[in-house]
Scaffold this motif. Structure first.
Motif, PDB file in Angstrom:
ATOM      1  N   ALA A 133       0.865  -1.190   0.000  1.00 53.82           N
ATOM      2  CA  ALA A 133       0.000   0.000   0.000  1.00 53.82           C
ATOM      3  C   ALA A 133       0.897   1.235   0.000  1.00 53.82           C
ATOM      4  N   SER A 134       0.630   2.160  -0.874  1.00 54.28           N
ATOM      5  CA  SER A 134       1.474   3.352  -0.980  1.00 54.28           C
ATOM      6  C   SER A 134       0.656   4.517  -1.524  1.00 54.28           C
ATOM      7  N   PHE A 135       1.140   5.713  -1.268  1.00 57.62           N
ATOM      8  CA  PHE A 135       0.514   6.903  -1.851  1.00 57.62           C
ATOM      9  C   PHE A 135       1.613   7.786  -2.450  1.00 57.62           C
ATOM     10  N   LYS A 136       1.202   8.570  -3.405  1.00 52.35           N
ATOM     11  CA  LYS A 136       2.152   9.407  -4.134  1.00 52.35           C
ATOM     12  C   LYS A 136       1.863  10.872  -3.827  1.00 52.35           C
ATOM     13  N   VAL A 140       6.954   8.506  -3.637  1.00 49.58           N
ATOM     14  CA  VAL A 140       6.087   7.372  -3.259  1.00 49.58           C
ATOM     15  C   VAL A 140       6.401   6.984  -1.824  1.00 49.58           C
ATOM     16  N   THR A 141       5.365   6.950  -0.988  1.00 45.67           N
ATOM     17  CA  THR A 141       5.514   6.582   0.422  1.00 45.67           C
ATOM     18  C   THR A 141       4.750   5.286   0.678  1.00 45.67           C
ATOM     19  N   ASP A 142       5.444   4.302   1.227  1.00 40.66           N
ATOM     20  CA  ASP A 142       4.822   3.013   1.541  1.00 40.66           C
ATOM     21  C   ASP A 142       4.161   3.076   2.914  1.00 40.66           C
ATOM     22  N   LEU A 143       2.959   2.554   2.985  1.00 35.57           N
ATOM     23  CA  LEU A 143       2.272   2.442   4.271  1.00 35.57           C
ATOM     24  C   LEU A 143       2.791   1.206   5.010  1.00 35.57           C
ATOM     25  N   PRO A 144       3.004   1.309   6.291  1.00 38.74           N
ATOM     26  CA  PRO A 144       3.502   0.151   7.033  1.00 38.74           C
ATOM     27  C   PRO A 144       2.440  -0.955   7.124  1.00 38.74           C
ATOM     28  N   LEU A 145       2.914  -2.196   6.953  1.00 41.88           N
ATOM     29  CA  LEU A 145       2.049  -3.373   7.098  1.00 41.88           C
ATOM     30  C   LEU A 145       2.032  -3.755   8.576  1.00 41.88           C
ATOM     31  N   THR A 182      -4.778   9.247  -1.337  1.00 41.22           N
ATOM     32  CA  THR A 182      -5.248   8.233  -2.287  1.00 41.22           C
ATOM     33  C   THR A 182      -4.212   7.107  -2.296  1.00 41.22           C
ATOM     34  N   VAL A 183      -4.613   5.997  -1.736  1.00 36.33           N
ATOM     35  CA  VAL A 183      -3.670   4.891  -1.527  1.00 36.33           C
ATOM     36  C   VAL A 183      -3.835   3.858  -2.637  1.00 36.33           C
ATOM     37  N   ASP A 184      -2.703   3.444  -3.211  1.00 35.87           N
ATOM     38  CA  ASP A 184      -2.682   2.379  -4.217  1.00 35.87           C
ATOM     39  C   ASP A 184      -2.400   1.048  -3.520  1.00 35.87           C
ATOM     40  N   LEU A 185      -3.362   0.142  -3.616  1.00 35.75           N
ATOM     41  CA  LEU A 185      -3.201  -1.210  -3.062  1.00 35.75           C
ATOM     42  C   LEU A 185      -2.848  -2.154  -4.196  1.00 35.75           C
ATOM     43  N   LYS A 186      -1.746  -2.904  -4.042  1.00 31.06           N
ATOM     44  CA  LYS A 186      -1.279  -3.788  -5.112  1.00 31.06           C
ATOM     45  C   LYS A 186      -0.989  -5.182  -4.561  1.00 31.06           C
ATOM     46  N   LEU A 187      -1.423  -6.176  -5.305  1.00 32.21           N
ATOM     47  CA  LEU A 187      -1.129  -7.572  -4.985  1.00 32.21           C
ATOM     48  C   LEU A 187      -0.417  -8.199  -6.171  1.00 32.21           C
ATOM     49  N   GLN A 188       0.810  -8.641  -5.936  1.00 31.65           N
ATOM     50  CA  GLN A 188       1.547  -9.336  -6.986  1.00 31.65           C
ATOM     51  C   GLN A 188       1.254 -10.822  -6.902  1.00 31.65           C
ATOM     52  N   ASN A 223      -5.898  -4.978 -13.565  1.00 34.12           N
ATOM     53  CA  ASN A 223      -4.892  -6.023 -13.732  1.00 34.12           C
ATOM     54  C   ASN A 223      -3.866  -5.592 -14.767  1.00 34.12           C
ATOM     55  N   GLU A 224      -2.617  -5.637 -14.362  1.00 33.07           N
ATOM     56  CA  GLU A 224      -1.526  -5.292 -15.275  1.00 33.07           C
ATOM     57  C   GLU A 224      -0.408  -6.296 -15.085  1.00 33.07           C
ATOM     58  N   LYS A 225      -0.129  -7.066 -16.144  1.00 33.47           N
ATOM     59  CA  LYS A 225       0.853  -8.150 -16.082  1.00 33.47           C
ATOM     60  C   LYS A 225       0.460  -9.111 -14.962  1.00 33.47           C
ATOM     61  N   SER A 226       1.280  -9.236 -13.916  1.00 31.64           N
ATOM     62  CA  SER A 226       0.974 -10.179 -12.831  1.00 31.64           C
ATOM     63  C   SER A 226       0.633  -9.437 -11.545  1.00 31.64           C
ATOM     64  N   VAL A 227       0.040  -8.242 -11.662  1.00 31.57           N
ATOM     65  CA  VAL A 227      -0.294  -7.423 -10.498  1.00 31.57           C
ATOM     66  C   VAL A 227      -1.752  -6.992 -10.582  1.00 31.57           C
ATOM     67  N   ALA A 228      -2.467  -7.167  -9.470  1.00 32.79           N
ATOM     68  CA  ALA A 228      -3.826  -6.627  -9.335  1.00 32.79           C
ATOM     69  C   ALA A 228      -3.762  -5.425  -8.410  1.00 32.79           C
ATOM     70  N   SER A 229      -4.429  -4.329  -8.778  1.00 32.45           N
ATOM     71  CA  SER A 229      -4.315  -3.100  -7.986  1.00 32.45           C
ATOM     72  C   SER A 229      -5.651  -2.376  -7.927  1.00 32.45           C
ATOM     73  N   SER A 230      -5.752  -1.531  -6.898  1.00 31.66           N
ATOM     74  CA  SER A 230      -6.936  -0.701  -6.731  1.00 31.66           C
ATOM     75  C   SER A 230      -6.526   0.545  -5.955  1.00 31.66           C
ATOM     76  N   ALA A 231      -7.264   1.644  -6.136  1.00 26.81           N
ATOM     77  CA  ALA A 231      -6.964   2.912  -5.458  1.00 26.81           C
ATOM     78  C   ALA A 231      -8.161   3.315  -4.606  1.00 26.81           C
ATOM     79  N   ILE A 232      -7.888   3.698  -3.343  1.00 26.26           N
ATOM     80  CA  ILE A 232      -8.948   4.090  -2.420  1.00 26.26           C
ATOM     81  C   ILE A 232      -8.493   5.313  -1.620  1.00 26.26           C
ATOM     82  N   LYS A 233      -9.459   6.022  -1.042  1.00 26.01           N
ATOM     83  CA  LYS A 233      -9.162   7.153  -0.166  1.00 26.01           C
ATOM     84  C   LYS A 233      -9.041   6.648   1.274  1.00 26.01           C
ATOM     85  N   VAL A 234      -7.969   7.067   1.944  1.00 26.88           N
ATOM     86  CA  VAL A 234      -7.743   6.672   3.338  1.00 26.88           C
ATOM     87  C   VAL A 234      -7.499   7.937   4.150  1.00 26.88           C
TER      88      VAL A 234
END
Length: 418
Positions: A56-59, A84-89, A132-138, A162-173
């Protein structure tokens, strides 16, 4: 006797060459076709999988001024820079079900599996304003199918890209808010399944738990991977748990799928070992026939060697059509039948069904079956060889070999007592 032993030794050497050719042919058939069938299995079933956690990251965009000179005039330009800033897991709760299904192609079995993956991950927006956070699953591999894919945020489905081998979505946090990302899918792979804590060499996880359930009991973990914190066996499988509060590690969580006995390599190893079985059989037959005065011609030994070779030849071409155990049993029965039915005519049914049959079962069938005992093959054959030596030494201990093989004394002339 010397000529007979020389002839038998020649037959033994020729048989050994034939077995070496058969064994080499088996390995060539196995691995030449294996290089093709392996690619076919991967294209149909998938490849080994290595799942990474989502990110999860935001730009943010900042503007800085840069002085320059244009046409001799000093100007100041505004340059936009993206950061680009990564949100901590903060939490990871994962469930993995592995369902093993072996599949045979040619002379090889492949450890294919189905995997049901479900994970819930918690990310926190550490910034002081809404982002606006980008959530990505490889996905673990591009060569696979992913059925029943779900991607929800705080319990609500979100649109996916879906792009190549990554699924992503953008949400407001909102600032300081925590977002719960739940992902799940069903897929299939080959040989092993892995979970990595991150894309770097060393990664950190907090409040982590992974529960893995298998439908097989022969579990194995690769080198340089983490052992489970807890494990519980049930029916025909295991439930394994990895639980960590705060872990920094470069290791992965992994499971190697158990392999079945490989028909091609197993039949090849048995063929290469066949001269040892024939040597013990010839040795015992020579001892018994010499002690009992039974005349076995070298041609008889030739047909006995051919009967032994029939076992391995039949086994080599049955294993890719039926199970290895059934092929072994059929080949053994055929070879024993050939020997017994032949020696019945040469010597008699008593010798053929007792001494010859028992010796063949021990040195051909049981010695060959020792290759099914993974890790105990050498020990089993060594014990059999020592017992054979002991028995032969006991039954020949009182034999005067010099009298049996020495030159016979000429007949004494008759004495006239008149």
């Amino acid at each position: 006797m010397t000529k007979r032993i020389t002839a038998i030794a020649f037959i033994f050497v020729c048989s050994s060459v034939a077995w070496a050719i058969l064994g080499a042919t088996l390995f060539a058939r196995t691995y030449d076709s294996g290089s093709i069938s392996g690619g076919q299995v991967e294209s149909l079933w998938g490849t080994p999988q290595n799942q990474l956690p989502p990110t999860a990251s935001f730009k943010t965009t900042t503007t800085r001024q840069q002085a320059g000179v244009e046409n001799g005039v000093q100007v100041i330009r505004n340059i936009n820079e993206d950061h680009v800033t990564d949100l901590p897991l903060e939490t990871s709760k994962i469930d993995v079900d592995l369902d093993l299904h072996h599949r045979q192609k040619g002379l090889l079995w492949y450890s294919t599996y189905k995997v049901n993956f479900a994970g819930v991950y918690g990310f926190r927006n550490t910034s002081d304003k809404e982002q606006t956070v980008d959530l990505k699953l490889q996905f673990p591999t591009a060569q696979a199918i992913y059925d029943d894919l779900t991607f929800t945020v705080n319990g609500n489905p979100v649109p996916l890209t879906n792009e190549k081998s990554v699924a992503s979505s953008a949400i407001k946090v909102a600032a300081g808010a925590t977002v719960q990302l739940a992902v799940s899918y069903s897929s299939q792979g080959l040989s092993e399944w892995r979970y990595s804590f991150g894309s770097g060499e060393i990664s950190q996880v907090r409040d982590f738990s992974l529960r893995m359930k298998t439908n097989f009991s022969d579990i194995d973990f690769p080198e340089n991977t983490l052992s489970p914190s807890e494990k519980h066996e049930f029916n025909n499988g295991w439930e394994l748990n990895w639980n960590y509060k705060s872990l920094v590690s470069g290791y992965q969580i992994a499971m190697v799928m158990p392999e079945k006995l490989q028909p091609g390599p197993l039949a090849g190893r048995i063929s290469f070992f066949a001269p040892v079985s024939l040597f013990f059989f010839f040795f015992l037959m020579l001892i018994i026939t010499t002690m009992r005065g039974i005349d076995l011609h070298p041609m008889n030994y030739f047909f006995l060697a051919a009967s032994f070779f029939a076992f391995h030849l039949l086994l080599a071409y049955l294993v890719d059509h039926i199970s290895i155990h059934a092929a072994f049993a059929i080949s053994a029965l055929v070879s024993v039948f050939l020997v017994v039915s032949y020696l019945r005519l040469v010597v008699g049914i008593g010798f053929a069904s007792r001494e010859a049959a028992i010796a063949q079962i021990i040195y051909l069938v049981l010695f060959s079956y020792a290759f099914f005992l993974k890790g105990f093959t050498g020990l089993a054959i060594t014990i059999g060889s020592i017992l054979t030596l002991f028995v032969v030494m006991q039954i020949t201990g009182r034999v005067r070999w010099a009298e049996r093989f020495g030159p016979k004394s000429p007949p004494q002339p008759a004495v006239d007592l008149s």
